[in-house]
Write a protein that holds these residues in place. Structure first.
Motif, short mmCIF file in Angstrom:
data_model
loop_
_atom_site.label_atom_id
_atom_site.label_comp_id
_atom_site.label_asym_id
_atom_site.label_seq_id
_atom_site.Cartn_x
_atom_site.Cartn_y
_atom_site.Cartn_z
N ASP A 275 0.81 -1.22 0.00
CA ASP A 275 0.00 0.00 0.00
C ASP A 275 0.84 1.27 0.00
OD1 ASP A 275 -2.42 -1.35 -0.05
OD2 ASP A 275 -2.53 -1.50 2.13
N ASP A 276 2.15 1.13 0.17
CA ASP A 276 3.05 2.28 0.10
C ASP A 276 3.64 2.46 -1.29
OD1 ASP A 276 2.87 3.02 2.86
OD2 ASP A 276 4.10 1.27 3.35
N VAL A 277 3.15 1.68 -2.25
CA VAL A 277 3.63 1.73 -3.63
C VAL A 277 2.53 2.26 -4.54
CG1 VAL A 277 4.58 0.40 -5.55
CG2 VAL A 277 5.15 -0.24 -3.19
N TYR A 278 2.90 3.20 -5.42
CA TYR A 278 1.95 3.81 -6.36
C TYR A 278 2.48 3.63 -7.78
CZ TYR A 278 0.15 5.79 -2.07
OH TYR A 278 -0.37 5.93 -0.80
N TYR A 428 -0.89 11.61 -1.17
CA TYR A 428 -1.01 10.60 -2.23
C TYR A 428 -2.40 9.99 -2.24
CZ TYR A 428 3.72 10.10 -4.19
OH TYR A 428 4.89 10.30 -4.87
N GLU A 429 -2.92 9.64 -1.07
CA GLU A 429 -4.23 9.01 -1.03
C GLU A 429 -5.34 9.96 -1.49
OE1 GLU A 429 -4.98 5.53 0.01
OE2 GLU A 429 -2.98 5.77 -0.84
N ARG A 430 -5.13 11.23 -1.32
CA ARG A 430 -6.11 12.22 -1.76
C ARG A 430 -5.99 12.51 -3.26
NH1 ARG A 430 -4.37 16.74 0.78
NH2 ARG A 430 -3.41 17.51 -1.14
N ASP A 431 -4.77 12.63 -3.75
CA ASP A 431 -4.56 13.14 -5.10
C ASP A 431 -4.21 12.07 -6.14
OD1 ASP A 431 -4.98 15.60 -4.00
OD2 ASP A 431 -2.87 16.19 -3.93
N TYR A 432 -3.81 10.89 -5.71
CA TYR A 432 -3.32 9.88 -6.65
C TYR A 432 -4.42 9.39 -7.57
CZ TYR A 432 -1.66 5.34 -8.33
OH TYR A 432 -1.32 4.27 -9.12
#
Length: 589
Positions: A275-278, A428-432
């Protein structure tokens, strides 16, 4: 037989990542834009050369929604990425020209909504006068957010068959579009789509093309598009497996089912998970979005590009901050009161393969409050662990993680032990946006299954070949982490079974000798690295053609030849390099 000028690298590959530039003269001709080179190119590195499938899609969109005589389009997978391009173009134009730059959005038609696992794609086209194409090209190249060639093929067929239609919205201005709510996190957002792309239903029914009118349903369309050879319905699972590999919680060479069922081992750092990988469409997109994330989370400070960076990393940051090559200079600036958003660097650097002092950089970052973003593409996380010193680690998955040179991809990894982790994670969780295309994810997962085994072989072969070249008096210098003055720093980052990677550079005593070596070496030749086949490139000539004297001022030889070692047998490669060295000797005489 070597690949002909302009052919795909690897040969006979529809979605090849590289293009054949088999001679030194061809590389110069490419940089000069000479027709005898450009006219023969059937492909190119995707951020520099728009794939024919994407060109066809853009032409069809302009035929329907623009003026083919005067306009063209740049294509993106989401409204957000299209708006970035539109805003950049508008920033370079007078106000009166703004109305000529517009966005047309396409969404799946109701007939494409066949169920929760349907393969669909949204599409946003930035349409503008042809004379502004060089401006848009900068966004395509430096952000890495453009659509992939596989998505281009899919969207063209879907558009022609009526399964992709224009989205009708009341407001047409960029300001109105940009005010749409962002529903984060978006990792798997969007009902009925495995691409993770948010979309809105059409405001009104759109005219449908012949596919729907002829009674062909969407299931038939998907079957015809993908056949029985590609399990696109497993795209989300493929993305999960890829993220597990990148986080380091999965290091075994296993098939997809085993990858999904395997118990997670300890990852790169304590507390890390997939979950720390995008995932992103390209490595440059991962870097670009890391910078955007830092801006969004920490404010409008300038950034530092440290060392001799990859050319597009430099272009992203050059107007936003400082370019530094010396840590003493950096520390002096910090002590003098300068403050920065983040420091971007490669470990090791390209093309000299030197490794920055990450321990000292981390200490300065903690003391003076800036983030550290490390590009680990060259040596990769199997060989070295840089995440412990970074806040974000970016990587081009196009390279050795894939190896086959037939799919693009990028990844960004957050360090759960980093000082900005909570802040970055929230941003990241908001904008990814997950705009990584389904087919690309499936190919990337398949390619990466034997990642660890390939790295081991390439490490061993590279050490053998570099030792051979280092022993030759015909070679001026071999640049490789094992022989670098920064080897102690690299060794401190090495994993227990890590090696020195598959990339090295060589220099010669004259331009004529460099040309003789490059032209004679019987390997594939073109841009990119980390391929399963050995690939050569006059890297500095290609990356810094307009600034060769600048590169030379930092002891980067304009005649340098960069080699990315593949999976060939050592004896075979040694023979090829011996033949190339014989040509150098003849050139010297």
């Amino acid at each position: 037989m070597l690949q002909a000028l302009g052919g795909t690298v690897p040969p006979n590959t529809d979605h090849a990542v590289s293009v054949s530039l088999p001679t030194w003269r061809a590389n110069v001709g490419y940089e000069e834009g000479e027709d005898w080179v450009i006219s023969k190119m059937v492909c190119g590195y995707p951020r520099f050369f728009v794939h024919p499938s994407i060109q066809k899609l853009a032409q069809e969109i302009i035929r329907r929604h623009g003026n083919p005589e005067t306009e063209t389009a740049t294509l993106f997978a989401s409204v957000k990425t299209a708006l970035l391009c539109q805003s950049f173009i508008l920033s370079k134009l007078p106000a009166e020209d703004a109305r000529k730059v517009r966005i047309v959005n396409f969404i799946p038609s109701p007939h494409a909504e066949a169920g929760p696992t349907t393969v669909t794609s949204s599409l946003s086209a930035v349409i503008y006068p042809k004379e502004h194409a060089p401006i848009s090209k900068q966004v395509w190249q430096h952000s890495g957010n453009g659509i992939s060639s596989r998505r281009g093929e899919f969207c063209l067929r879907a558009l022609e068959d009526g399964f992709l239609v224009e989205e009708k919205v009341p407001a047409t201005s960029a300001e109105s579009l940009s005010q749409r709510p962002c529903k984060g996190p978006r990792r798997y957002q969007g009902k009925g789509s495995i691409t993770g792309i948010t979309r809105s239903p059409p405001a009104e029914a759109s005219p449908l093309a012949n596919g729907v009118e002829d009674g062909r349903d969407y299931a038939q369309f998907i079957e015809e598009r993908f056949g029985r050879n590609l399990s696109t319905m497993l795209a989300n699972q493929a993305k999960l497996a890829v993220r597990k590999r990148i986080s380091g919680v999965l290091t075994a060479d296993v098939e997809l089912p085993e990858a999904l069922e395997a118990d997670s081992a300890e990852g790169r750092v304590a507390g890390i998970s997939e979950d720390d990988v995008y995932l992103y469409p390209s490595g440059m997109s991962a870097i670009f979005n890391a910078h955007q994330t830092l801006l969004a989370s920490r404010g409008q400070l300038k950034s530092i590009c440290f060392g001799f960076p990859y050319t597009d990393t430099l272009k992203i940051l050059q107007k936003m901050g400082a370019r530094l090559f010396d840590l003493d200079d950096l520390e002096a600036r910090l002590k003098n009161g300068e403050r920065f958003l983040g420091l971007f660097l490669e470990a090791p650097g390209n093309p000299l393969l030197r490794t920055p002092d990450l321990v000292r950089i981390r200490s300065l970052a903690d003391k003076y409050d800036f983030a550290v973003v490390v590009d680990e593409t060259i040596s990769n996380f199997i060989n070295i662990n840089v995440l412990r010193y970074a806040d974000i680690v970016a990587s081009s998955l196009t390279k050795i993680f894939s190896g086959d040179s037939n799919v693009m991809g990028g990844g960004a990894v957050l360090n759960p032990q980093g000082q900005y982790y909570k802040l970055l994670k929230e941003t990241y969780e908001r904008d990814y946006e997950d705009i990584y295309w389904a087919e690309d994810a499936v190919f990337l997962e398949r390619n990466s299954r034997d990642f660890v085994a390939r790295i081991d072989k390439i490490n061993s072969t590279s050490e053998n070949i570099t030792a051979m070249l280092k022993d030759s008096p015909l070679i001026k210098e071999v640049h490789y982490p094992k022989y670098s003055p920064t080897r102690p720093i690299y060794d401190s980052l090495r994993n227990p079974n890590g090696g020195y990677g598959g990339l090295f550079s060589v220099t010669f005593h004259s331009n004529a000798e460099a040309i003789a070596f490059y032209d004679t070496l019987e390997v594939l030749k073109g841009p990119s690295l980390g391929t399963n086949f050995t690939l050569a490139s006059p890297y500095v000539l290609l990356a810094h053609y307009g600034e060769l004297e600048w590169a030379k001022s930092f002891n980067v030889d304009p005649d340098l030849v960069r080699i990315s070692v593949g999976l060939e047998e050592v004896s075979d490669l040694r023979s090829r390099f011996k033949t190339a060295l014989d040509a150098v000797e003849r050139a010297r005489k």
